[in-house]
Each structure stands twice: as structure tokens, then as C-alpha cells.
Motif scaffolding. Structure first.
Motif, PDB file in Angstrom:
ATOM      1  N   ARG A   1       0.845  -1.190   0.000  1.00  0.00           N
ATOM      2  CA  ARG A   1       0.000   0.000   0.000  1.00  0.00           C
ATOM      3  C   ARG A   1       0.879   1.238   0.000  1.00  0.00           C
ATOM      4  O   ARG A   1       1.984   1.220   0.535  1.00  0.00           O
TER       5      ARG A   1
ATOM      6  N   ASP B   1       0.374   4.923   1.423  1.00  0.00           N
ATOM      7  CA  ASP B   1      -0.520   5.803   2.180  1.00  0.00           C
ATOM      8  C   ASP B   1      -0.081   7.248   2.017  1.00  0.00           C
ATOM      9  O   ASP B   1       1.035   7.606   2.400  1.00  0.00           O
TER      10      ASP B   1
ATOM     11  N   ARG C   1     -13.861   4.144  -1.161  1.00  0.00           N
ATOM     12  CA  ARG C   1     -13.068   3.657  -2.284  1.00  0.00           C
ATOM     13  C   ARG C   1     -13.422   4.411  -3.541  1.00  0.00           C
ATOM     14  O   ARG C   1     -14.557   4.836  -3.726  1.00  0.00           O
TER      15      ARG C   1
ATOM     16  N   ARG D   1      -1.799   0.243  -4.860  1.00  0.00           N
ATOM     17  CA  ARG D   1      -2.991   0.626  -4.100  1.00  0.00           C
ATOM     18  C   ARG D   1      -2.639   1.855  -3.282  1.00  0.00           C
ATOM     19  O   ARG D   1      -1.742   1.825  -2.448  1.00  0.00           O
TER      20      ARG D   1
ATOM     21  N   GLN E   1      -3.780   4.980  -0.727  1.00  0.00           N
ATOM     22  CA  GLN E   1      -4.781   5.423   0.230  1.00  0.00           C
ATOM     23  C   GLN E   1      -4.516   6.888   0.589  1.00  0.00           C
ATOM     24  O   GLN E   1      -3.386   7.254   0.886  1.00  0.00           O
TER      25      GLN E   1
ATOM     26  N   THR F   1      -9.473   7.198   2.064  1.00  0.00           N
ATOM     27  CA  THR F   1     -10.056   6.749   0.799  1.00  0.00           C
ATOM     28  C   THR F   1      -9.044   5.884   0.074  1.00  0.00           C
ATOM     29  O   THR F   1      -7.911   6.313  -0.132  1.00  0.00           O
ATOM     30  N   MET F   2      -9.445   4.665  -0.299  1.00  0.00           N
ATOM     31  CA  MET F   2      -8.562   3.786  -1.064  1.00  0.00           C
ATOM     32  C   MET F   2      -8.796   4.011  -2.552  1.00  0.00           C
ATOM     33  O   MET F   2      -9.934   4.045  -2.997  1.00  0.00           O
TER      34      MET F   2
ATOM     35  N   VAL G   1      -8.281   2.262  -5.992  1.00  0.00           N
ATOM     36  CA  VAL G   1      -8.023   0.879  -6.417  1.00  0.00           C
ATOM     37  C   VAL G   1      -8.492   0.651  -7.847  1.00  0.00           C
ATOM     38  O   VAL G   1      -9.099   1.521  -8.459  1.00  0.00           O
TER      39      VAL G   1
END
Ligand code: ASP
Ligand code: MG
Length: 421
Positions: A168, A170, A194, A225, A227, A246-247, A249
Motif C-alpha cells: 500500500r 498511504d 473507495r 494501491r 490510500q 479513501t482507497m 483501487v
């Protein structure tokens, strides 16, 4: 155990106190059992200050030397964060662009990323050392410092995440995520859990500036991914794994989780477009090329275009939009070619706004545009131009009606937060 790249923006890095806060968040992430690399921005306002110095030193500055100057902001914050982490008892070290190395091409001040050497970095992370990497900077194939363009630290973070195959990336910023629309316009705006890369790109290009657009394209290409979350969280808050950001993707990932998706994900308003109409031009091959050729040559980006069917005498009108900042140049260019193009009048209007609704749901659903048009029509909002892409519909309206239009559409597409008043 996961491998996580964390990125902190300028507001989060502005001063010793805030850096200590950031160090606390990083430390907790590591204590949760993860391998951590941190990418940092310069302190808020610092890059602007450095750019001003370059301009004062030489108005036509050499971009390679400009990069030497502006890259220094991130060197300072990277060192300070490493020091702060060490003072908290963590193992940490900084990795400047040339040390990794983080390779780029030679397009100084707007360099493209090449490859990133990860062997030493991964070895250091594997023994529990927190890697602190200055964003925005790399080293060119000529062995000189190069920067990635303003806002480039987001892109640095995504590139590092791709290179180390992070689980991930971030991105900690001063907002707590991506919203259905600007919460300053619509109090009932909701934070999205998302969003897909494509939706994020469309929303970014129409004015929701949470991330540098380039970082989203890179994340989509590399499957990183991402975030988005706030760094202004409680000192004792849970590590990011459970934080409600909020992701961003892929479409496929989202499909698997969220069967009952909203048709529309977000609404954006952009007041930085201006409208130009040329009246009574000849409706024959070549006229439109004579208008848009010179604009393209001048690198003026035309967005929406409409041409009506010819009325009498084979004449028609053409309307299009250009960025407000380019309006004066565009009208001057066209005025010079009035004879050649053969228009009667040119009408320019910069009191317009582009309202866009975005959502991958519109690929498979009919009637989305119709809802937009009727919602606006019911309240007497006139649509001056329309453009669409596969996942976006944009309309041009009078700028004075921007807030009203966004609010109406937000309700019409059932985006309003349930708990808000
Ligand atoms: N400090 C650089 C800038 O302000 C890069 C960044 O923060 O993303 O543009
Ligand atoms: Mg930024």
C-alpha cells in the motif's frame, strides 16, 4: 507483515512539532509489524520560497541549477524526520535521490522517472530500519540532481511503492480523503471509502486537487494501491490499517467488494474554463481545422467543442472552451486570422463553469445524462455546452449557478450523506 510506503505533504512537515507528530504515526505503523519507507515533501511554502530565490538570481534560470536549489527543501525534511525518529528510539536513515539512486531523465525541473534501485533500500528495511526518502528529487543519467515538477512528491511516493512492491502507498495530507464533491460547497458531501483510478483521474483533471494527477496515472499503470488519509489525527489513533481514508483501487478490486455501487461517484466544478463562440462560419471542410490548428500550435488546450448544423447560406456557429488563463491569447490568435477563418463575430465569456459528474457506473447504465439535464432544467439552469467521456459527463453553465448546480446534482444522484442535516 506488510510493506508500506507512507507519504507526508508539506503541511504535515511544517516545523519540528508537526514532524514529531509524523514520526509518531510512522513509529506506530512500524510497531504494528510493518516494513516502512517514508517519502516526505518540503515544509509548506518552502519550495515557493526557493523558486523565488532562483527567479531573483536569474530570470532565465538554468533548470539544472534550479533543481539543485529546489530539491534542498526535501533534503531538510528527510534529515529532520530521520533525526526525530532516532530520538524516539527508532532505527531510521535518509536516502537522498542520488543515494538510492532514484533515476530520472534529463528534463530538469520536470523530470520523468526512470528506474529506482531498491537492493540497499530493501536490505535496510528488512533489518527494521525506517527509510526516509525525500520526495520530488532524483538523479539524472548525467549524474545531476533532477526534480519531478511541482507537487511531484506524490509521484515519488507511488514510484517508490511500485519499486519496492509495497502492499500500500498511504498518502497523508491535510484532508481525510476524497469526497463526493467539495465539502465547502456541499455540506452533505460524503467521504468515499473507495474510488477507482480512472474516476480519481477524471475528478483530478476537473479540479479536485488532492493528489498530483501524474501520481494517479502511475499508480494505475503500476497497480499500486493508494490510500489518501489525514495526518492530523489523534496522537493515539490506530495505525493506518484501520483508519478511514479513501482507497484508490482498480475497477476489478472495487467490483468484488462493492456490488451496490452508486452510479455516480463524484461531482466536480471547474471555473477555470472560458467560452468562445465564432458566429457565421462556413459549413465546409477545413473551417474547423483553420480554427483549432493555430490554437494547438500555441499549446492552448481546447476542451469542449460544439458546432451547430448549418442554417441558411451554409453558415454555422462554433463554440468551444479554453483555460481562462489562455483566453486572451486564444482570442488574439483568432482575431488575427479572422479573414482566413471567415467568421462574423467572436464572443468570449469567462463567467462560465464546467460541472462534471464522474462514475464508472455510467458504462453500464442508461439515463444518467438525462437525469443531469432534467435536474438542471427544473431549476432553470441553462446548459451551454456538453461533453462526455466513457465515465464522465460535463456541462458548461453560467458560473453564478455553480454552487446551486452542484448541490442539486449531489442530491439527484443520491450522494448526500444520510446523517448530515
Ligand atoms: N515540494 C514540492 C512542491 O511543493 C514537491 C511536493 O511537495 O510535492 O512542489
Ligand atoms: Mg502536494
Amino acid at each position: 507483515m506488510a510493506r508500506i510506503v507512507m507519504k507526508f505533504g508539506g503541511t504535515s512537515m511544517a516545523g519540528t512539532e508537526r514532524i514529531r507528530r509524523v514520526a509518531g504515526i510512522v513509529k506506530r505503523q512500524q510497531e504494528a509489524g510493518h516494513e516502512v519507507a517514508v517519502v516526505v515533501s518540503a515544509m509548506a511554502g518552502e519550495t515557493d520560497r526557493l523558486v523565488d530565490f532562483c527567479r531573483e538570481a536569474s530570470p532565465l534560470y538554468d533548470p539544472a541549477e534550479y533543481d539543485v536549489v529546489v530539491a534542498s527543501g526535501e533534503q531538510v525534511t528527510a534529515g529532520l524526520l530521520a533525526l526525530t525518529l532516532q530520538a524516539m528510539g527508532c532505527k531510521a536513515r535518509s536516502w537522498l535521490g542520488w543515494q538510492l539512486p532514484f533515476r530520472t531523465d534529463e528534463a530538469y525541473s520536470k523530470a520523468r522517472i526512470g528506474d529506482i534501485e531498491t537492493q540497499a533500500l530493501l536490505a535496510s528495511m528488512a533489518v527494521g530500519e525506517i527509510a526516509v526518502i525525500p520526495g520530488f528529487q532524483g538523479v539524472s543519467s548525467d549524474n545531476r540532481v533532477a526534480t519531478l515538477g511541482r507537487g511531484g512528491s506524490d509521484t515519488s511516493a507511488v514510484a517508490v511503492a511500485a519499486a519496492v512492491k509495497a502492499d500500500r502507498c498511504d498518502i497523508y495530507t491535510d484532508v481525510d480523503g476524497v469526497y463526493t464533491t467539495d465539502p465547502r460547497i456541499v455540506a452533505k458531501a460524503r467521504k468515499l471509502n473507495r474510488i477507482t483510478y480512472e474516476e480519481m483521474l477524471e475528478l483530478a483533471s476537473v479540479g479536485s486537487k488532492v493528489l498530483q494527477t501524474r501520481s494517479v496515472s502511475l499508480a494505475m499503470k503500476e497497480g499500486v494501491r493508494v490510500q489518501v488519509l489525514s495526518s492530523f489525527i489523534d496522537e493515539n489513533a490506530v495505525p493506518a490499517d484501520d483508519l478511514p481514508g479513501t482507497m484508490i483501487v482498480s475497477d476489478e478490486e472495487l467490483e468484488g467488494i462493492d456490488m451496490e455501487r452508486q452510479l455516480i461517484t463524484g461531482i466536480a466544478a471547474d471555473k477555470n474554463e472560458a467560452k468562445v463562440t465564432l458566429t457565421r462560419i462556413a459549413d465546409r471542410p477545413g473551417t474547423v481545422a483553420a480554427i483549432f490548428g493555430p490554437l494547438a500550435d500555441a499549446s492552448i488546450n481546447v476542451d469542449m467543442i460544439i458546432q451547430n448544423v448549418a442554417k441558411d447560406k451554409g453558415e454555422t456557429d462554433v463554440t468551444f472552451t479554453v483555460p481562462t488563463a489562455d483566453l486572451a491569447r486564444a482570442t488574439a490568435l483568432l482575431e488575427e486570422r479572422k479573414e482566413e477563418i471567415g467568421f462574423f463575430r467572436m464572443i468570449a465569456d469567462d463567467n462560465v463553469a464546467k460541472i462534471s459528474i464522474v462514475g464508472v457506473g455510467m458504462r453500464s447504465h442508461a439515463g444518467i445524462a438525462a437525469t443531469m439535464f432534467s435536474t438542471l432544467a427544473e431549476r432553470g439552469i441553462n446548459i451551454q455546452a456538453i461533453s462526455t467521456s466513457e465515465i464522465k459527463i460535463s456541462v458548461l453553465i453560467n458560473a453564478d449557478e455553480t454552487e446551486l448546480a452542484v448541490r442539486l446534482l449531489h442530491t439527484a444522484y443520491e450522494l448526500d450523506a444520510k446523517d448530515a442535516a
